[in-house]
Design a protein around this motif. Sequence first.
Motif, PDB file in Angstrom:
ATOM      1  N   GLY A  59      -3.044 -87.879  28.045  1.00 12.28           N
ATOM      2  CA  GLY A  59      -2.751 -87.458  29.307  1.00 12.28           C
ATOM      3  C   GLY A  59      -1.413 -86.976  29.599  1.00 12.28           C
ATOM      4  O   GLY A  59      -0.557 -86.738  28.831  1.00 12.28           O
ATOM      5  N   GLY A  61       0.631 -89.192  30.892  1.00 11.27           N
ATOM      6  CA  GLY A  61       1.626 -90.163  30.410  1.00 11.27           C
ATOM      7  C   GLY A  61       2.464 -89.754  28.929  1.00 11.27           C
ATOM      8  O   GLY A  61       3.556 -89.753  28.857  1.00 11.27           O
ATOM      9  N   ASN A  81      -5.421 -98.426  25.175  1.00  4.30           N
ATOM     10  CA  ASN A  81      -5.962 -97.919  23.917  1.00  4.30           C
ATOM     11  C   ASN A  81      -5.003 -98.026  22.665  1.00  4.30           C
ATOM     12  O   ASN A  81      -3.835 -97.367  22.925  1.00  4.30           O
ATOM     13  CB  ASN A  81      -6.481 -96.507  24.411  1.00  4.30           C
ATOM     14  CG  ASN A  81      -7.157 -95.765  23.066  1.00  4.30           C
ATOM     15  OD1 ASN A  81      -6.752 -96.220  22.006  1.00  4.30           O
ATOM     16  ND2 ASN A  81      -7.904 -94.646  23.431  1.00  4.30           N
ATOM     17  N   VAL A 105      -1.639-102.811  25.888  1.00 10.03           N
ATOM     18  CA  VAL A 105      -1.292-103.685  26.944  1.00 10.03           C
ATOM     19  C   VAL A 105      -2.367-103.122  28.030  1.00 10.03           C
ATOM     20  O   VAL A 105      -2.460-102.352  28.366  1.00 10.03           O
ATOM     21  CB  VAL A 105      -0.106-103.807  27.569  1.00 10.03           C
ATOM     22  CG1 VAL A 105       0.123-104.590  28.691  1.00 10.03           C
ATOM     23  CG2 VAL A 105       0.973-104.300  26.518  1.00 10.03           C
ATOM     24  N   VAL A 107      -2.536-103.086  31.938  1.00 11.36           N
ATOM     25  CA  VAL A 107      -1.541-103.232  32.906  1.00 11.36           C
ATOM     26  C   VAL A 107      -2.046-104.290  33.962  1.00 11.36           C
ATOM     27  O   VAL A 107      -1.344-104.404  35.155  1.00 11.36           O
ATOM     28  CB  VAL A 107      -0.798-102.066  33.246  1.00 11.36           C
ATOM     29  CG1 VAL A 107      -0.027-101.461  32.176  1.00 11.36           C
ATOM     30  CG2 VAL A 107      -2.045-101.052  33.966  1.00 11.36           C
ATOM     31  N   ALA A 134      -0.300 -95.258  34.244  1.00 13.61           N
ATOM     32  CA  ALA A 134      -1.673 -95.455  33.736  1.00 13.61           C
ATOM     33  C   ALA A 134      -2.714 -95.460  35.119  1.00 13.61           C
ATOM     34  O   ALA A 134      -2.276 -96.130  36.188  1.00 13.61           O
ATOM     35  CB  ALA A 134      -1.683 -97.043  33.566  1.00 13.61           C
ATOM     36  N   GLY A 135      -3.818 -94.925  35.085  1.00 15.11           N
ATOM     37  CA  GLY A 135      -4.664 -94.645  36.264  1.00 15.11           C
ATOM     38  C   GLY A 135      -6.094 -94.765  35.672  1.00 15.11           C
ATOM     39  O   GLY A 135      -6.461 -94.230  34.572  1.00 15.11           O
ATOM     40  N   SER A 184       1.676 -91.205  41.962  1.00 16.15           N
ATOM     41  CA  SER A 184       0.819 -91.288  42.757  1.00 16.15           C
ATOM     42  C   SER A 184      -0.233 -89.976  42.803  1.00 16.15           C
ATOM     43  O   SER A 184      -0.726 -89.654  41.651  1.00 16.15           O
ATOM     44  CB  SER A 184       1.277 -91.063  44.307  1.00 16.15           C
ATOM     45  OG  SER A 184       0.424 -91.199  45.294  1.00 16.15           O
ATOM     46  N   TYR A 198      -9.872 -94.361  45.026  1.00 15.40           N
ATOM     47  CA  TYR A 198      -8.842 -93.628  44.470  1.00 15.40           C
ATOM     48  C   TYR A 198      -7.906 -93.264  45.702  1.00 15.40           C
ATOM     49  O   TYR A 198      -6.748 -93.564  45.488  1.00 15.40           O
ATOM     50  CB  TYR A 198      -9.330 -92.372  43.819  1.00 15.40           C
ATOM     51  CG  TYR A 198      -8.164 -91.697  42.913  1.00 15.40           C
ATOM     52  CD1 TYR A 198      -7.850 -92.194  41.815  1.00 15.40           C
ATOM     53  CD2 TYR A 198      -7.637 -90.479  43.514  1.00 15.40           C
ATOM     54  CE1 TYR A 198      -6.943 -91.667  41.089  1.00 15.40           C
ATOM     55  CE2 TYR A 198      -6.796 -89.994  42.769  1.00 15.40           C
ATOM     56  CZ  TYR A 198      -6.320 -90.502  41.606  1.00 15.40           C
ATOM     57  OH  TYR A 198      -5.249 -89.911  40.816  1.00 15.40           O
ATOM     58  N   PRO A 231       0.845 -85.052  42.091  1.00 12.76           N
ATOM     59  CA  PRO A 231       0.383 -84.034  41.560  1.00 12.76           C
ATOM     60  C   PRO A 231      -1.084 -83.677  42.308  1.00 12.76           C
ATOM     61  O   PRO A 231      -1.589 -84.458  42.481  1.00 12.76           O
ATOM     62  CB  PRO A 231       0.003 -84.256  40.120  1.00 12.76           C
ATOM     63  CG  PRO A 231       0.550 -86.041  39.904  1.00 12.76           C
ATOM     64  CD  PRO A 231       0.611 -86.457  41.343  1.00 12.76           C
ATOM     65  N   PHE A 232      -1.164 -82.392  42.188  1.00 13.00           N
ATOM     66  CA  PHE A 232      -2.556 -81.693  42.444  1.00 13.00           C
ATOM     67  C   PHE A 232      -3.218 -82.028  41.663  1.00 13.00           C
ATOM     68  O   PHE A 232      -3.051 -82.811  40.405  1.00 13.00           O
ATOM     69  CB  PHE A 232      -2.149 -80.150  42.729  1.00 13.00           C
ATOM     70  CG  PHE A 232      -3.543 -79.609  43.285  1.00 13.00           C
ATOM     71  CD1 PHE A 232      -3.799 -79.730  44.508  1.00 13.00           C
ATOM     72  CD2 PHE A 232      -3.924 -78.399  42.365  1.00 13.00           C
ATOM     73  CE1 PHE A 232      -5.162 -78.976  44.779  1.00 13.00           C
ATOM     74  CE2 PHE A 232      -5.324 -77.829  42.706  1.00 13.00           C
ATOM     75  CZ  PHE A 232      -5.752 -78.058  44.042  1.00 13.00           C
TER      76      PHE A 232
END
Length: 316
Positions: A59, A61, A81, A105, A107, A134-135, A184, A198, A231-232
């Motif tokens: 994605g 990242g 992953n 890891v 997080v 990471a989200g 964010s 979220y 980001p949108f």
Amino acid sequence: MISNNMIKVRFWIIEVIVLLIFPVLILASGLSVIFDYLFKKQEKSVHGDVALITGSGNGLGKQIAIELAKKGCHIAVVDINAEAAEKTSKELIDAYKIKSKGFKVDVTKYENIIKLAKDVEEQLGPVTILINNAGMLTFKKFIKPTPEETQNMINTNLTSHFYTIRIFLEKMRELGKGHIVAISSIAGLLPCHRQLEYTASKFGVRGLMLALETELFAFNAQFIKTTTVFPFFLKTNAVVDELVSKIGITNLYPSISGEEAAKAIVDGIVRNKMEVFIPRITGLQYRMLGLLPTNWVLRFLNRLTSRQDLEILNNS
Ligand SMILES: NC(=O)c1ccc[n+]([C@@H]2O[C@H](COP(=O)([O-])OP(=O)(O)OC[C@H]3O[C@@H](n4cnc5c(N)ncnc54)[C@H](O)[C@@H]3O)[C@@H](O)[C@H]2O)c1
């Protein structure tokens, strides 16, 4: 000693003065935006820096890792992953001839991050750019999370930022340089429908990053820069992408590719921008809405989402 009544009178006098000069402040802030746009801040070099990017196996990242690697940055690819982290790191080494390593890891585990800091420093060098990306974006059943899922989303999207900042900031202070970036969301500026956890996690990230700036000032460490990104909707997460195309929010503005978002983020890093809005216009919209009473803003947001869209979300 000055009485409480006098303190209140002084407070109200200051408030009235601020109100009177407010139009001038708005004009000045508008001019500064135009000035920044026309005369871009000079880029700083990140060549040879070590960037640690959480959730960079996939994605957004991964795209940020690519953009930083193009600029000669060494990359610690951190992801829960392992396979994805390894693959991204290999691709970066092959394409950009930089140093990179994949680290498996989670997080949300503080002890794992302590070990990560030690491993990265040994293998790549001290981290000078930390990117908390990471989200967790959705639950198994969109609007009915289990208590564990709720906790996991808050831990992944928000608590992990406290952990990484605490662990990596010290070294940056020692080195006299550093940059901390947080991803964010538009949901960190305004609430998104049917996304309690979220939205709360992303508002939390915004608060943390603002408080961090005051902390850096208090510790005389403003050589460490911060960037918060809003980001949108992006095309990076397949589940979110499918959902937003169904509810039609992309008729307001099309979903943005990971590559386009990553380019804007890295531009923000090298120009030491404190905030990056993607697309840029959402920053202005958010500030304008901030001048209105909260119940007007919420009424406006509710009008944007049709009953039909809410039904789709309810059944996802
Ligand atoms: N996709 C969007 O529409 C959108 C919009 C605004 C903001 N964002 C934010 O951008 C960031 C990246 O989102 P994305 O769309 O690339 O999502 P993604 O699901 O494609 O990537 C997230 C990555 O984080 C990793 N990850 C998840 N939990 C982890 C954990 N506990 N420890 C380590 N790694 C973990 C995943 O394995 C994955 O590689 C997130 O913070 C997200 O909230 C996304």
